[in-house]
Write a protein that holds these residues in place. Structure first.
Motif, PDB file in Angstrom:
ATOM      1  N   UNK A   1      69.349 -11.007  41.615  1.00  6.19           N
ATOM      2  CA  UNK A   1      67.996 -11.283  42.040  1.00  6.19           C
ATOM      3  C   UNK A   1      67.415 -10.052  42.737  1.00  6.19           C
ATOM      4  N   UNK A   2      66.211  -9.699  42.357  1.00  7.66           N
ATOM      5  CA  UNK A   2      65.534  -8.538  42.931  1.00  7.66           C
ATOM      6  C   UNK A   2      64.428  -9.012  43.864  1.00  7.66           C
ATOM      7  N   UNK A   3      64.038  -8.131  44.780  1.00 10.95           N
ATOM      8  CA  UNK A   3      62.932  -8.451  45.668  1.00 10.95           C
ATOM      9  C   UNK A   3      62.138  -7.181  45.968  1.00 10.95           C
TER      10      UNK A   3
ATOM     11  N   UNK B   1      60.340 -13.112  32.977  1.00 11.42           N
ATOM     12  CA  UNK B   1      60.148 -12.013  33.923  1.00 11.42           C
ATOM     13  C   UNK B   1      58.800 -11.327  33.773  1.00 11.42           C
ATOM     14  N   UNK B   2      58.322 -11.177  32.531  1.00 15.08           N
ATOM     15  CA  UNK B   2      57.147 -10.341  32.257  1.00 15.08           C
ATOM     16  C   UNK B   2      56.006 -11.131  31.632  1.00 15.08           C
TER      17      UNK B   2
ATOM     18  N   UNK C   1      63.715 -13.721  39.678  1.00 19.39           N
ATOM     19  CA  UNK C   1      64.756 -13.923  38.672  1.00 19.39           C
ATOM     20  C   UNK C   1      65.256 -12.627  38.022  1.00 19.39           C
ATOM     21  N   UNK C   2      64.671 -11.483  38.381  1.00 19.74           N
ATOM     22  CA  UNK C   2      65.047 -10.207  37.760  1.00 19.74           C
ATOM     23  C   UNK C   2      66.323  -9.652  38.387  1.00 19.74           C
TER      24      UNK C   2
END
Length: 108
Positions: free
Chosen positions: A1-3, A63-64, A83-84
């Motif tokens: 997970x990215x932020x 994601x996109x 979710x990335x």
């Protein structure tokens, strides 16, 4: 997970990248702006070519998504960060950064 913190760390590690406010977002530029981060740090807008945008949106529609205006028709694409993976984020940043490097600076 990215932020947003992951995005900021990765993007500022790219050559010649700086951060500055841009309306209600944080903008990251090399010679031109190539990504912006929303105030909640949950989404980012990337400058892709229209073909790259189509590919990213088909590959990972969770994601996109194209930005829903004329900017989106020119390739600007929103990424939902939660979710990335870091790999997803890094690939998007490197792709967008490549379009911003070596471009003539616009007068502001």
């Amino acid at each position: 997970m990215a932020d947003g913190a992951d995005l900021r760390r990765m993007v500022l590690a790219l050559p010649d990248t700086t951060e500055a406010p841009h309306f209600d977002r944080a903008a990251f530029r090399a010679d031109r702006i190539f990504v912006t981060l929303d105030a909640s740090e949950s989404t980012a807008n990337f400058k892709f070519t229209p073909d790259e945008q189509e590919f990213k949106c088909q590959l990972a529609p969770d994601l996109f998504a194209p930005v829903n205006n004329a900017w989106g028709r020119s390739g600007w694409t929103t990424m939902t960060l939660g979710p990335a993976s870091e790999d997803d984020l890094r690939a998007a940043l490197e792709m967008a950064h490549a379009h911003a490097v070596g471009k003539p600076k616009r007068k502001r």
